[in-house]
Write a protein that holds these residues in place. Structure first.
Motif, mmCIF file in Angstrom:
data_model
loop_
_atom_site.group_PDB
_atom_site.id
_atom_site.type_symbol
_atom_site.label_atom_id
_atom_site.label_comp_id
_atom_site.label_asym_id
_atom_site.label_seq_id
_atom_site.Cartn_x
_atom_site.Cartn_y
_atom_site.Cartn_z
ATOM 1 N N LYS A 121 0.839 -1.206 0.000
ATOM 2 C CA LYS A 121 0.000 0.000 0.000
ATOM 3 C C LYS A 121 0.874 1.256 0.000
ATOM 4 N N SER A 122 2.002 1.215 0.713
ATOM 5 C CA SER A 122 2.912 2.369 0.740
ATOM 6 C C SER A 122 3.529 2.597 -0.633
ATOM 7 N N VAL A 123 3.889 1.508 -1.305
ATOM 8 C CA VAL A 123 4.474 1.603 -2.646
ATOM 9 C C VAL A 123 3.434 2.168 -3.627
ATOM 10 N N GLY A 181 -3.805 18.875 -0.517
ATOM 11 C CA GLY A 181 -2.747 18.177 0.227
ATOM 12 C C GLY A 181 -3.280 17.126 1.163
ATOM 13 N N MET A 182 -2.359 16.299 1.700
ATOM 14 C CA MET A 182 -2.740 15.273 2.672
ATOM 15 C C MET A 182 -3.285 15.952 3.920
ATOM 16 N N ASN A 183 -2.569 16.996 4.361
ATOM 17 C CA ASN A 183 -3.015 17.810 5.484
ATOM 18 C C ASN A 183 -2.896 19.245 5.012
ATOM 19 N N SER A 184 -2.514 20.130 5.908
ATOM 20 C CA SER A 184 -2.301 21.476 5.413
ATOM 21 C C SER A 184 -0.865 21.540 4.878
ATOM 22 N N PRO A 185 -0.621 22.311 3.809
ATOM 23 C CA PRO A 185 0.734 22.341 3.235
ATOM 24 C C PRO A 185 1.736 22.979 4.190
ATOM 25 N N THR A 186 3.014 22.659 3.995
ATOM 26 C CA THR A 186 4.077 23.297 4.752
ATOM 27 C C THR A 186 4.365 24.650 4.099
ATOM 28 N N VAL A 187 4.480 25.694 4.889
ATOM 29 C CA VAL A 187 4.809 27.022 4.347
ATOM 30 C C VAL A 187 6.100 27.496 5.017
ATOM 31 N N MET A 188 7.105 27.816 4.196
ATOM 32 C CA MET A 188 8.391 28.252 4.751
ATOM 33 C C MET A 188 8.821 29.562 4.109
ATOM 34 N N PRO A 189 9.368 30.492 4.900
ATOM 35 C CA PRO A 189 9.771 31.784 4.320
ATOM 36 C C PRO A 189 10.963 31.632 3.378
ATOM 37 N N MET A 233 5.299 6.018 0.556
ATOM 38 C CA MET A 233 4.410 6.901 1.309
ATOM 39 C C MET A 233 3.789 6.061 2.418
ATOM 40 N N VAL A 234 4.212 6.262 3.619
ATOM 41 C CA VAL A 234 3.734 5.429 4.730
ATOM 42 C C VAL A 234 2.403 5.975 5.221
ATOM 43 N N LEU A 235 1.370 5.128 5.126
ATOM 44 C CA LEU A 235 0.016 5.603 5.448
ATOM 45 C C LEU A 235 -0.366 5.269 6.887
#
Ligand code: PRT
Length: 286
Positions: free
Chosen positions: A206-208, A235-243, A284-286
């Motif tokens: 499933k991860s593959v 996205g899976m959750n909320s996206p990562t936002v980086m300056p 992708m580890v679910l």
């Protein structure tokens, strides 16, 4: 020596390469000697049995193999009591009915009283019964597509993937009976010990598969556009936002589904995203 799970895969043919590839992607190394009928994994409690695809459902039902990678169409045709655990996304095809291209086909009624050639008599019979059609079925084991040309049948029921075999033989596809892909199947009564091994294998598969269906996306955007862009990113959750070093700008990271890809890219550009990168995901580890 501890208990091993026995998996059947196709000995040679369309399914073999991808079946072994997915096991490899699950981190399982198999000792593949030449012309072996059986092989063991080095680093996972798994024994591989190389069998004919068409024989596999019977072997799994009988418990000779605990699980197998097999074409779903064969599982349906052989009418065996198996659990279909996971579709694997390769060897996709459809079982379809086709007629000579000069036939004026105007619906299923055309088939009433006709002769049909197939290697899939059970699946065809079920389709005909469901549609109250009375046909004569000629079961042949190969080269089904030449049957109408040699006067053996009025139409055929066979597997189709690109459609080029039908085209080359002057046939047109007119009805789809079922769609199929390679799948992982299991015997209905495997022991608790084997079932625990199977859970580990299934988790890896499933991860593959999830990784194949998803992409990692990175993009840059002006800070005042971030809210609009987040609305577009599924996205899976909320996206990562980086300056970013550049004042007033940020980098956004997320995961998107392969099938959403182009639609989302267009919307992102319209919302002000720049420098979009799409990167494959290994696992992708679910
Ligand atoms: O001998 P064994 O029992 O191991 O194998 P098999 O007789 O089932 O044969 P194999 O290796 O040909 O097929 C294995 C499985 O691959 C099938 O059961 C399907 O699940 C899957 N598959 C996917 C296909 C096709 N696509 C396919 N196109 N199996 C057969 N075909 C044949 C079809 O019968 C026709 O002759 O390819 C021709 C049509 O292809 P296109 O691309 O011209 O449409």
């Amino acid at each position: 020596m501890g208990e091993k799970l026995k998996i059947a895969v196709q000995k040679s043919g369309r399914l073999k390469e991808d079946s072994l590839k997915i096991l490899k992607e699950c981190g399982i190394s198999i000792d593949n000697g030449k012309d072996q009928l059986k092989a063991s994994a080095f680093n996972f409690p798994l024994e591989v049995l190389y069998l004919r695809n068409s024989d596999i459902p019977q072997y799994v039902e009988d418990g000779v193999a605990d699980i197998a990678i097999v074409g779903e169409n064969v599982v349906i045709e052989k009418q065996k009591e198996l659990d279909v655990l996971q579709k694997l996304g390769f060897s996709k095809c459809r079982l379809a009915m086709a007629v000579p291209k000069d036939v004026d086909y105007n619906g299923l009624e055309y088939f009433n009283g006709k002769k049909l050639a197939t290697s899939y008599p059970n699946s065809l019979r079920q389709f005909l019964d469901t549609n109250n059609l009375d046909c004569e079925i000629h079961e042949i084991s190969g080269s089904v597509e030449i049957a109408p040309n040699i006067g053996l049948a009025d139409g055929i029921c066979d597997l189709v993937s690109s459609g080029s075999t039908l085209f080359k033989n002057g046939l047109t596809e007119v009805e789809e009976i079922l769609v199929s892909e390679a799948c992982l199947v299991a015997n209905k009564n495997i022991s608790n010990l084997k079932s625990a091994i199977l859970d580990r294998l299934l988790f890896r598969m499933k991860s593959v598969l999830a990784a194949k269906n998803n992409k990692y996306i990175l993009l840059n955007a002006p800070n005042d556009k971030i809210d609009d862009i987040i609305k577009v990113l599924p996205g899976m959750n909320s996206p990562t936002v980086m300056p970013l070093a550049k004042d007033g700008w940020s980098s956004l990271h997320s995961v998107i589904t392969e099938s959403d890809f182009w639609g989302v890219i267009d919307q992102l550009k319209l919302s002000g995203a720049e420098g979009i990168l799409i990167i494959p995901i290994q696992k992708m580890v679910l």
